[in-house]
Write a protein that holds these residues in place. Sequence first.
Motif, PDB file in Angstrom:
ATOM      1  N   ALA A  60       8.525  -8.701   6.643  1.00  0.00           N
ATOM      2  CA  ALA A  60       9.012  -7.670   7.569  1.00  0.00           C
ATOM      3  C   ALA A  60       7.866  -6.780   8.036  1.00  0.00           C
ATOM      4  O   ALA A  60       7.805  -6.376   9.208  1.00  0.00           O
ATOM      5  N   THR A  61       6.934  -6.488   7.113  1.00  0.00           N
ATOM      6  CA  THR A  61       5.778  -5.660   7.475  1.00  0.00           C
ATOM      7  C   THR A  61       4.907  -6.366   8.503  1.00  0.00           C
ATOM      8  O   THR A  61       4.414  -5.744   9.455  1.00  0.00           O
ATOM      9  N   ILE A  62       4.717  -7.662   8.347  1.00  0.00           N
ATOM     10  CA  ILE A  62       3.921  -8.433   9.313  1.00  0.00           C
ATOM     11  C   ILE A  62       4.594  -8.401  10.688  1.00  0.00           C
ATOM     12  O   ILE A  62       3.938  -8.206  11.718  1.00  0.00           O
ATOM     13  N   ILE A  63       5.912  -8.585  10.706  1.00  0.00           N
ATOM     14  CA  ILE A  63       6.639  -8.535  11.989  1.00  0.00           C
ATOM     15  C   ILE A  63       6.487  -7.156  12.626  1.00  0.00           C
ATOM     16  O   ILE A  63       6.230  -7.039  13.839  1.00  0.00           O
ATOM     17  N   ARG A  64       6.623  -6.100  11.805  1.00  0.00           N
ATOM     18  CA  ARG A  64       6.532  -4.738  12.339  1.00  0.00           C
ATOM     19  C   ARG A  64       5.132  -4.465  12.887  1.00  0.00           C
ATOM     20  O   ARG A  64       4.974  -3.917  13.985  1.00  0.00           O
ATOM     21  N   ASN A  65       4.093  -4.858  12.173  1.00  0.00           N
ATOM     22  CA  ASN A  65       2.717  -4.640  12.636  1.00  0.00           C
ATOM     23  C   ASN A  65       2.441  -5.409  13.923  1.00  0.00           C
ATOM     24  O   ASN A  65       1.766  -4.911  14.831  1.00  0.00           O
ATOM     25  N   ILE A 102      13.798  -3.935  12.646  1.00  0.00           N
ATOM     26  CA  ILE A 102      12.833  -4.059  11.544  1.00  0.00           C
ATOM     27  C   ILE A 102      12.793  -2.764  10.730  1.00  0.00           C
ATOM     28  O   ILE A 102      12.730  -2.787   9.489  1.00  0.00           O
ATOM     29  N   ASP A 103      12.831  -1.597  11.422  1.00  0.00           N
ATOM     30  CA  ASP A 103      12.875  -0.308  10.712  1.00  0.00           C
ATOM     31  C   ASP A 103      14.075  -0.252   9.776  1.00  0.00           C
ATOM     32  O   ASP A 103      13.971   0.159   8.614  1.00  0.00           O
TER      33      ASP A 103
END
Length: 559
Positions: A207-212, A191-192
């Motif tokens: 992607a931000t939702i997955i990372r959080n 994800i990064d």
Amino acid sequence: MGFHEPIHILLVDDRPENLLALEAVLDSEQYTLIKATSGEEALRYLLKYDFAVIVLDVQMPGMDGIETARLIKARDKTKDIPIIFISANSKDAEHLFAGYSAGAIDYMVKPFIPQILKSKIEGFVDMYQTNNRLKIQSMQLHQKTQELEKTNRELVQAKEEAEIAAKAKTEFLAMMSHEIRTPMNGVIGMIDLLMDSDLQEEQREYATIIRNSADALVNIINDILDFSKMESGKMELEEYPFELNSCVQEVFGLFSGEASKKNLDLSYYIEDRIPAMVYGDMGRLRQVLVNLVSNAVKFTNEGGVYLVVSLAKTEEDRLTLEFTVKDTGIGISSEKIDRLFKPFSQLDSSMTRRYGGTGLGLAICKSLVQMMGGEIEVESKEGQGATFIFTICVHTHQQEDLRLYEEDRSDKYRLQGERQPNILIVDDHPINRKLMDSMLEKMGLKADLAEDGKQAVEMVAGPKVYDMIFMDLQMPVMDGLEATRQIRQMKPEGEAPVLVAMTANVMDGIQKRCFDAGMNDYISKPVKISCVKRLISRFSPVESKEWSDTHGAVRIING
């Protein structure tokens, strides 16, 4: 034998009239008088009864009193029975000497004075009863001792079983940590990398939702592991010099975005009397502050979150710092405050649904604060915000000590501007190898790959000189610790590569094992690209921003 049983006394005399006289003097409900007219008969009675005392005539036909006494003293069961000799020879020293030599404890001359004989018998009976009581107490003590020994054996067995269970639990947690963190390493790392690429706005949002979500899962895993370590007494502090202001700034930086979204005031104040550099466990202090500030921001919808750090006490180089975290949020009712620091405790089930959380954060905070020599408390009223106050003990430290510490931690290894460093990634998981390779490639660095410790040792032994090795610990064939030891033995100090441990095992003690094996540093999975950049910058003067656009030649040298 009970204390109230009749006391047996043996009277031995060949003349019946003498036996009747003795019986008349000693007659009592307390005594059972056994009469014998010869030494042989006396010995037979001794086989049947236990006697408190024996009154024995010296001059008897056949076996006299002297010979009878010798036989009584020769037998283990009867040797301790006191014997009173009675003799008609008052002036015969030879008789006295023979009687005492045979084992007599007293000597009386006929005709005897009844009161004297009676008082002597009473004295020996008292001794007999006292001895019996001591024997019974000794037996009871022995029985209690055996019971205690049995209990101790059971306790030792229970302790060993508990230790085995605790060890199994620790090993299970370490294994689960590894098994959970390994795929999480791939998720967060990829994800990064994905978020560093050119994404459409909608894709970046996904992607931000997955990372959080991944970060939230890692935080839950960390809470459970931390609580388990505290529960088993395995948690340890790692103290070193650090800048208090930088620590607080870093914590507030984590929540500035969320506070800005909610239009909250987020500010802190550090008292001027506190030294810039202190000596303590910055990691655990940061963990406590992150938890408290996170909760404050989470439960505050208007107003702000404020932190005040003050100097509560000074004792030579020992400082007691007081941290006050105040918010203007929903507050806590007085009847629920006692439940705050209990593990797995949520004040309201509706809060869990609305705000999430394991209920472990504040329990962990309390344990960490106590480990750092302080206490934590809360002041709050429902609807009027909450104020958490905790103290920790640290020591003063000079600025140059931090520099020495950092030099010691880097173990005198540096990257120098000569050529691209040769980097080796050692991990049995193909996703992790690909992830680390992609991260380094994004930083303008290339790496070789090895699947286990044995392959890594063989590659290091080859003609290619490796400058830095990222080494996983749990691998088949040969683990990372053994591979590190072999590489350290293989390479002289001036040619030794920088060795960095990568592991999903975060149980206490693993860092020490890494450094003991010869590692230079340690990163925990899931590995983040920012952590890799910071780690390489520790051994290189090259700024991280250069990695994205400049691939300048660098080399790691010792010294």
